[in-house]
Design an enzyme around this catalytic site. Structure first.
Site, PDB file in Angstrom:
ATOM      1  N   LYS A  60       0.839  -1.149  -0.172  1.00  0.00           N
ATOM      2  CA  LYS A  60       0.007  -0.036   0.122  1.00  0.00           C
ATOM      3  C   LYS A  60       0.959   1.443   0.016  1.00  0.00           C
ATOM      4  O   LYS A  60       1.896   1.257   0.524  1.00  0.00           O
ATOM      5  CB  LYS A  60      -1.011  -0.160   1.202  1.00  0.00           C
ATOM      6  CG  LYS A  60      -2.030   1.278   1.261  1.00  0.00           C
ATOM      7  CD  LYS A  60      -2.701   1.096   2.829  1.00  0.00           C
ATOM      8  CE  LYS A  60      -3.756   1.921   2.792  1.00  0.00           C
ATOM      9  NZ  LYS A  60      -4.656   1.776   4.038  1.00  0.00           N
ATOM     10  N   SER A  90      -9.595   1.746   2.816  1.00  0.00           N
ATOM     11  CA  SER A  90      -8.917   2.732   2.024  1.00  0.00           C
ATOM     12  C   SER A  90      -7.899   1.749   1.371  1.00  0.00           C
ATOM     13  O   SER A  90      -7.372   2.256   0.296  1.00  0.00           O
ATOM     14  CB  SER A  90      -8.159   3.817   3.002  1.00  0.00           C
ATOM     15  OG  SER A  90      -7.213   3.074   3.978  1.00  0.00           O
ATOM     16  N   SER A 105      -9.544  -0.953   7.283  1.00  0.00           N
ATOM     17  CA  SER A 105      -9.188  -0.737   5.777  1.00  0.00           C
ATOM     18  C   SER A 105      -8.412  -1.918   5.194  1.00  0.00           C
ATOM     19  O   SER A 105      -8.030  -2.103   3.962  1.00  0.00           O
ATOM     20  CB  SER A 105      -8.148   0.376   5.605  1.00  0.00           C
ATOM     21  OG  SER A 105      -8.977   1.571   5.540  1.00  0.00           O
TER      22      SER A 105
HETATM   23  N1  GLN Z   1     -12.986   3.799   6.404  1.00  0.00           N
HETATM   24  C1  GLN Z   1     -12.649   4.278   7.507  1.00  0.00           C
HETATM   25  C2  GLN Z   1     -11.991   5.593   7.471  1.00  0.00           C
HETATM   26  O1  GLN Z   1     -12.215   6.211   6.401  1.00  0.00           O
HETATM   27  C3  GLN Z   1     -11.185   3.271   7.886  1.00  0.00           C
HETATM   28  C4  GLN Z   1      -9.846   3.683   7.104  1.00  0.00           C
HETATM   29  C5  GLN Z   1      -8.988   2.880   7.434  1.00  0.00           C
HETATM   30  O2  GLN Z   1      -8.739   1.680   8.025  1.00  0.00           O
HETATM   31  N2  GLN Z   1      -7.745   3.487   7.134  1.00  0.00           N
HETATM   32  O3  GLN Z   1     -11.552   6.221   8.496  1.00  0.00           O
END
Ligand code: GLN
Length: 489
Positions: free
Chosen positions: A79, A154, A178
């Site tokens: 990532k 994400s 995520s």
């Molecule tokens: N969807 C969640 C957020 O927008 C989690 C994102 C993540 O785990 N990086 O914060």
């Protein structure tokens, strides 16, 4: 070679060890798939073929000397939130679009030492903020099962890369889901480890008390192989846990008879799509036929998890992102009047809308007069959510439920409605708030043919057991072996 792109990391490792294929050949094959598919899927931000092939040649030489562990010569993707020396680290943002990190993240080092080959850096919601991978400066990632849909977020680029067989495995991060939610929406597996198990050194910080790096791959057994590389104490992360080294593959075939599976009523309530509910209930029945004991539970504070998270995560983000000021690194505005104007313009230009929303919310809930009402209150509720889990784990060994309430949704469908987007995280947010490990594995398809994810949550340090329970399930099912029909073979 023809079907090797569908092989698991474990199978590729065996093929490398037996000399049936070289790392250079494997790497070439995946680079070709990336070249063929990335234009449409947008899963990768950066690819450097020469570097990948050089890694592969080194791995082949290592194997030829009889050295190297299971991951030597295995191509994988990171990532783009992990710092990589010599390859851009953008974090999906304009702010860091040209950022060349002078050092490697801890896990990048670990995979490097294990002899893994870096295929490239995966697209993502900028700074990890999002559930759809639409919040990327580099454009949305597309779901390999249906190009009109999001892959989740994400870590959507990592999920799409694995689902489309552009990489056999990838890394992700999980602050509020995520690794798991994109795994669910893209039909692959993703693990969030216990907080502190994997070093955050070189992981660009979003919400430090929640951020954890985790593996994403096609099978639970592959996640275990990756955890063996990723996990372990690192003095450069002050919250890294000093624990004896574990072998996460040690318990891949546990006896399911007598396993106590907790089913929280809140995880089977309203708002869950029928296709998701059906597939998860089917999985529950399978565990029951294997002798598992089903335990009805309540996690009464579940409904508070989303509001609590969306106070705490922005609060931490507003502090963490203060470092992007246009002075030391990252985007700097071209025209400005004075220093303050330079800060303002650089941040206004460098951050996307969702990042700005979080900084605004975060600074608000931390400000004098609101701190007690929001931030402190959220911290107290966080403790109650953790306590619910502690009570539950007195009565069960793992908690089972859907990873996300829906399957993949259309690009644009929730983009203008942050609350709808946040609600997709309802089942993935509780574990990070409590510091617990959780994983998602494919458990079926809905009527539209889209993958459904089954989430297993365990007590702290129960990764090996979670992986074993998931592996048992995958020995008896083939959901994780299905290939997106839109992705040419
Ligand atoms: N969807 C969640 C957020 O927008 C989690 C994102 C993540 O785990 N990086 O914060």
């Amino acid at each position: 070679m023809s079907s090797l792109h569908n092989a698991s990391v474990a199978e590729l490792s065996a093929a490398l060890a037996a000399g049936k294929v070289s790392s250079v050949e494997l790497t070439r094959m995946f680079l070709d798939r990336i070249a063929g598919l990335n234009g449409e899927l947008n899963a990768f931000i950066t690819v450097d073929e020469a570097r990948s092939l050089a890694d592969a040649r080194r791995a082949d030489a290592r194997r030829a000397r009889g050295e190297g562990g299971p991951l030597a010569g295995i191509p994988l993707a990171h990532k783009d939130i992990f710092c990589t020396r010599g390859m851009l680290t953008t974090c999906g943002s304009k702010m860091l679009a040209n950022f060349a990190s002078p050092y490697d993240a801890h896990i990048v080092e670990r995979f490097d030492q294990a002899g893994a080959v870096l295929l490239g850096k995966c697209n993502m919601d900028q700074f990890g903020m999002g559930s759809s991978s639409e919040n990327s400066h580099f454009g949305p990632v597309r779901n390999p099962w249906d190009r009109r849909l999001v892959p989740g977020g994400s870590s959507g680029g990592s999920a799409a890369a694995v689902a489309a067989r552009m990489a056999p495995a990838a890394t992700g991060t999980d602050t509020g889901g995520s690794t798991r939610q994109p795994a669910a929406l893209s039909g692959i597996c993703g693990l969030r480890p216990t907080y502190g198990l994997v070093s955050r050194y070189g992981l660009i910080a979003f919400a430090s008390s929640l951020d954890q790096a985790g593996p994403m791959a096609k099978s639970a057994a592959d996640l275990a192989l990756m955890m063996n590389v990723m996990a372990g104490f690192d003095p450069r992360d002050s919250t890294s846990l000093e624990r004896p080294k574990e072998d996460y593959t040690r318990d891949l075939e546990p006896d399911l008879a007598g396993l106590r599976i907790g089913l929280p009523k809140e995880y089977f309530g309203e708002g869950i799509e029928p296709g998701v509910r059906g597939a998860v209930e089917e999985a529950v029945r399978w565990f029951e036929t294997r002798g598992a004991a089903l335990v009805a539970l309540e996690l009464p504070n579940t409904a508070l998890a989303v509001p609590v998270y969306y106070v705490l995560a922005p609060a931490e983000a507003s502090s963490n992102l203060a470092r992007f000021d246009g002075v030391r690194y990252g985007h700097r505005a071209k025209d400005y009047d004075d220093l303050v104007d330079m800060y303002c313009r650089s941040r206004a230009e460098g951050f996307g809308a969702e990042v700005k929303r979080r900084i605004l919310v975060g600074t608000f809930v931390l400000s004098h007069g609101y701190y007690d009402a929001y931030y402190l209150q959220a911290q107290k509720l966080r403790r109650l959510i953790a306590r619910d889990f502690a009570e539950a784990f007195k009565r069960c060994d793992v908690i089972l439920g859907p990873t996300a309430p829906t399957t993949a949704f259309a690009i644009g469908a929730k983009a203008d409605d942050p609350v709808q987007m946040y609600l997709n995280d309802i089942f993935t947010i509780p574990a990070p708030l409590a510091g617990l490990p959780a994983l998602s594995v494919p458990c079926g398809f809905d009527a539209k043919g889209l993958p459904v994810g089954l989430q297993l949550t365990g007590d702290c340090f129960s990764e090996a057991r979670l992986l074993g329970v998931a592996h048992r399930y995958q020995q008896a099912t083939d959901w994780h072996l299905r290939v997106p029909t839109e992705t040419p073979l």
